[in-house]
Write an enzyme that holds these catalytic residues in place. Structure first.
Site, PDB file in Angstrom:
ATOM      1  N   HIS A 284      -4.769  -1.737  22.295  1.00  0.00           N
ATOM      2  CA  HIS A 284      -4.834  -1.724  23.759  1.00  0.00           C
ATOM      3  C   HIS A 284      -3.522  -2.065  24.450  1.00  0.00           C
ATOM      4  O   HIS A 284      -3.502  -2.200  25.667  1.00  0.00           O
ATOM      5  CB  HIS A 284      -5.949  -2.658  24.236  1.00  0.00           C
ATOM      6  CG  HIS A 284      -7.311  -2.200  23.839  1.00  0.00           C
ATOM      7  ND1 HIS A 284      -7.949  -1.149  24.450  1.00  0.00           N
ATOM      8  CD2 HIS A 284      -8.161  -2.642  22.859  1.00  0.00           C
ATOM      9  CE1 HIS A 284      -9.143  -0.957  23.885  1.00  0.00           C
ATOM     10  NE2 HIS A 284      -9.286  -1.849  22.920  1.00  0.00           N
TER      11      HIS A 284
ATOM     12  N   ASN B 215       4.764  -2.406   2.996  1.00  0.00           N
ATOM     13  CA  ASN B 215       5.128  -3.788   3.307  1.00  0.00           C
ATOM     14  C   ASN B 215       4.225  -4.802   2.618  1.00  0.00           C
ATOM     15  O   ASN B 215       3.193  -4.466   2.035  1.00  0.00           O
ATOM     16  CB  ASN B 215       5.053  -4.006   4.818  1.00  0.00           C
ATOM     17  CG  ASN B 215       3.685  -3.641   5.381  1.00  0.00           C
ATOM     18  OD1 ASN B 215       3.422  -2.472   5.629  1.00  0.00           O
ATOM     19  ND2 ASN B 215       2.819  -4.620   5.577  1.00  0.00           N
TER      20      ASN B 215
ATOM     21  N   ASP C  74       8.301  -5.770   7.746  1.00  0.00           N
ATOM     22  CA  ASP C  74       7.521  -4.526   7.713  1.00  0.00           C
ATOM     23  C   ASP C  74       8.435  -3.323   7.509  1.00  0.00           C
ATOM     24  O   ASP C  74       8.182  -2.244   8.035  1.00  0.00           O
ATOM     25  CB  ASP C  74       6.681  -4.367   8.989  1.00  0.00           C
ATOM     26  CG  ASP C  74       5.719  -3.185   8.919  1.00  0.00           C
ATOM     27  OD1 ASP C  74       5.320  -2.796   7.810  1.00  0.00           O
ATOM     28  OD2 ASP C  74       5.374  -2.631   9.982  1.00  0.00           O
TER      29      ASP C  74
ATOM     30  N   CYS D 210      -6.122  -7.530  19.727  1.00  0.00           N
ATOM     31  CA  CYS D 210      -6.326  -6.438  20.688  1.00  0.00           C
ATOM     32  C   CYS D 210      -5.110  -5.549  20.896  1.00  0.00           C
ATOM     33  O   CYS D 210      -5.261  -4.358  21.195  1.00  0.00           O
ATOM     34  CB  CYS D 210      -6.740  -6.999  22.054  1.00  0.00           C
ATOM     35  SG  CYS D 210      -8.062  -8.223  22.010  1.00  0.00           S
TER      36      CYS D 210
ATOM     37  N   THR E 241       0.826  -1.202   0.000  1.00  0.00           N
ATOM     38  CA  THR E 241       0.000   0.000   0.000  1.00  0.00           C
ATOM     39  C   THR E 241       0.866   1.259   0.000  1.00  0.00           C
ATOM     40  O   THR E 241       1.934   1.318   0.599  1.00  0.00           O
ATOM     41  CB  THR E 241      -0.943   0.020   1.209  1.00  0.00           C
ATOM     42  OG1 THR E 241      -0.198  -0.259   2.398  1.00  0.00           O
ATOM     43  CG2 THR E 241      -2.037  -1.024   1.043  1.00  0.00           C
TER      44      THR E 241
END
Length: 714
Positions: free
Chosen positions: A641, A284, A329, A637, A264
């Protein structure tokens, strides 16, 4: 329309008011006519001291202003002229534009606001009403980096993938085009660019089985003019694909198209008008782990590459791949900058980039030839760059997908440099890099399977690298994770000086003719440094982390400095929680701050950061639940978080949440999606109720661990 608070600097100082402004009143506040921004304006933007017309100030993206009214001798007199509170407390990453005395800025959730650039009086605001559920598609917070200008319009890319044209005088929507398949996890966070009436926009989402591309749209009508895909598609597309994709197809293996491929184009672009070349940075792969994406290896073009295109047609011209066969990445979407440098007695037209992989590249921007490269931060994944081939010499153990063994890489997935823009000072010949010094553990996962339903699809075990609860280990990890502003000599390929920071994720940079480089910090300051030696000459307490880059402009003979402040982005949400526990948590107070010499405005008193106590229910789960919950928390998560359930101050720290007390409430939110419009979708398509309860038990287990450590003074 509630525009919140605004502060206007005047001869008598700062006047602060609470403003409830109607649409009619806003219309009366806007000048009747707005000057047009055309190709000549953008081509000459580097010489336009009054305005800041495009994302990087000019097409070369140097972020250098010759303005020198604010200089090394008087910067200590810089004071707050006015400020404006934002209405969303999430990460703020935008570069404002200043055009004809008006300042335009985007905020989190893709909102746009316009102000009088001298007084701070609000002019208009626009909210594209991005659905809250879109937040889960964004790997790295609901941020936006800015608008573009052409004619009498502004152009905005929204988090949910729309490209919107706004009337610059009123903020009214002129046209809107969906640029992505909204059933997939595409997002837009980057600022568009406009070249000869063509609005160029990319997208993000490579962690979520998407295929990257960049597109051009007609500025007047919104009609799509061309689209350039960065990776090849399915086999049935091969017969009709352009030559650049046919060549790329030879560098892939397996069934990559089923996982999207990635690549992207989510941030950087630059343009050379004389060569008529648009440069894009490509991201990546999807997933990160090449062993799953392209079994058997291959360069996987055009991942992690700089690609030169014809902006009129989208035609491929050349590419340079910074990280062939990327599996870490290591995107090349970081800031691309153009300059003319004297190298070995010859003036070379170059492109410069400091991508995630830790190397600074100087490239011939006409041909794509590598001129030089050297690492600007410590790195252990290569033994260097082979200057004959231009390829990194990768150490075998770094390819964890091939070896099956974990690899702790420096730099890590956050990169040696992330999206935060660099700046260039031509007289000093220095590039100022907001650098990150951090490692990351890549732990391969056997029999990994993709999940198109919001799973973070990277092909590694994201929970295996969690930092343990042991406070000594966490403190040591935090101490080893740093940031710096590095003054880099691109000709000598060496560091000239640095400002060392105790942590990463410091703001973008601005260099000026006043002998200054400005940068905000994660610790909540806005600072000015001498370009010659990095000496700190001025500091302002911003009360929140500053990650966005500043700009400067001049109106009525006065130079202003503006920056959007607001802690957020991927670092505060994911690893930032545990780091902030060492140096003190950083809160989000999202504001636009504007400075000038002699101003004496003040912010309201800095509020105390109030955090819920660690008061979890007793842990009554099983070892099996903790094991299951640890894995699923890592995949679904942790990106929002926090590492090992140590949350940030931007989103709820689940260890401190009252929701832990009730399995039913937890299921209603995490399984059913009761808070979807606030960005917390339900995960029922990916996780059973039992697995979701296991995540709750894992968080309870972790909260009790940390409560005990807290009570023992750990």
């Amino acid at each position: 329309m509630n525009l919140g608070k605004w502060a206007a600097g005047a001869a008598m100082g700062i006047a602060l008011a609470s403003c409830q402004t109607t649409g009619e009143e806003l219309a009366q506040a806007v000048p009747a006519q707005v000057g047009s921004v055309d190709g000549a304006d953008l081509l000459s933007a580097a010489a336009n001291n009054a305005n800041w017309l495009t994302y990087g100030r000019d097409y070369a993206e140097q972020r250098y202003s010759p303005l020198a009214q604010i200089n090394a001798g008087n910067v200590g007199q810089l004071g707050l002229a006015w400020y404006a509170d934002m209405d969303t407390a999430r990460g703020q990453e935008a570069t404002p534009l200043v055009i004809d005395g008006q300042l335009f800025v985007t905020t989190a959730w893709s909102k746009v606001k316009a102000y009088d650039a001298t007084t701070g009086a609000p002019l208009w605001e626009y909210d594209p009403q991005v659905p809250g559920a879109t937040a889960v598609k964004a790997c790295c917070d609901v941020v936006n980096r800015g608008v573009a200008a052409w004619g009498d319009k502004l152009f905005l890319g929204t988090l949910d993938g729309r490209l919107i044209a706004l009337d610059r005088a009123t903020g009214e929507e002129v046209w809107s085009e969906v640029t992505v398949d909204q059933s997939m996890a595409y997002t837009i966070t980057g600022a568009p660019r406009v070249i000869d009436g063509k609005v160029i926009i990319g997208n993000g989402g490579a962690e979520y089985t998407t295929r990257g591309y960049v597109s051009a749209y007609d500025a007047e009508t919104g009609e799509m003019l061309w689209r350039f895909y960065t990776v090849p598609g399915a086999p049935d597309e091969a017969a009709s694909e352009p030559a650049h994709l046919a060549a790329a197809r030879e560098t892939w293996n397996g069934e990559w198209w089923k996982l999207g491929g990635g690549g992207t184009v989510w941030d950087s672009m630059a343009y050379d008008a004389e060569l008529d070349l648009l440069y894009i940075g490509v991201g990546n792969g999807s997933p990160w782990n090449q062993a799953y994406r392209s079994p058997g290896g291959g360069d996987n073009l055009y991942l992690s590459s700089i690609v030169a295109l014809r902006p009129s047609t989208g035609e491929y011209v050349w590419h340079y791949q910074t990280t062939p066969g990327d599996t870490w990445d290591f995107t090349a979407t970081q800031h691309i900058m153009l300059a003319d440098l004297e190298i070995d007695g010859e003036v070379r037209e170059v492109l410069m980039q400091a991508p995630k992989n830790g190397f600074f590249y100087v490239i011939d921007r006409a041909t794509g030839e590598l001129i030089s490269a050297n690492n600007y931060v410590a790195q252990n994944w290569t033994t260097g760059i082979d200057m004959e081939t231009g390829r990194p010499i990768v150490v075998p153990e770094a390819r964890y997908g091939d070896t099956g063994a974990p690899f702790v890489s420096t730099p890590g997935a956050g990169g040696g440099h992330n999206w935060h823009p660099m700046a260039y000072h031509p007289a000093e010949g220095l590039v100022f890099i907001p650098a990150i010094e951090a490692a990351f553990p890549y732990v391969p996962e056997e029999d990994w399977e993709p999940d198109p339903n919001y799973g973070f699809n990277v092909g590694i075990d994201q929970s295996a690298g969690f930092l343990p609860a042991d406070p000594e280990i966490r403190a040591a990890s935090a101490a080893a994770t740093k940031g710096a502003l590095i003054a880099w000599d691109p000709v000598a390929q060496e560091e000239r000086w640095r400002v060392q920071y105790p942590g990463p994720w410091n703001g973008g940079a601005l260099a000026t003719g006043g002998g200054l480089v400005f940068q905000g910090t994660a610790a909540g300051n806005m600072a000015a440094y001498s370009v010659t030696d990095g000496a700190e000459l001025w500091r302002f307490r911003a009360q929140t982390g500053v990650v966005a880059p500043p700009i400067t402009y001049m109106i009525d003979g006065e130079q202003y400095l503006a920056v959007l402040a607001g802690w957020g982005g991927i670092w505060p949400l994911a690893p930032g929680g545990f780091l902030n526990e060492t140096s003190g948590p950083v809160q989000n107070i999202s504001r636009l701050l504007v400075f000038k010499l002699g101003a004496s405005g003040e912010l309201p008193p800095e509020p105390e950061l109030v955090r819920l106590p660690l008061d979890p229910p007793a842990f009554r789960g099983s070892e099996e639940q903790v094991a299951s919950g640890t894995y699923d928390y890592g995949r679904y998560c942790a990106a929002c978080h926090g590492d090992n359930a140590v949350g940030s101050t931007v989103l709820p720290d689940l260890r401190r949440s009252a929701v832990l007390q009730s399995e039913q409430v937890w299921q209603t939110i995490v399984h059913d999606g009761a808070l979807e419009q606030r960005g917390m979708v339900g995960f029922s398509k990916s996780l059973s109720a039992d697995r979701i309860e296991a995540i709750r038990q894992f968080v309870i287990f972790r909260a009790n661990q940390d409560k005990e450590l807290e009570q023992r003074g750990g």
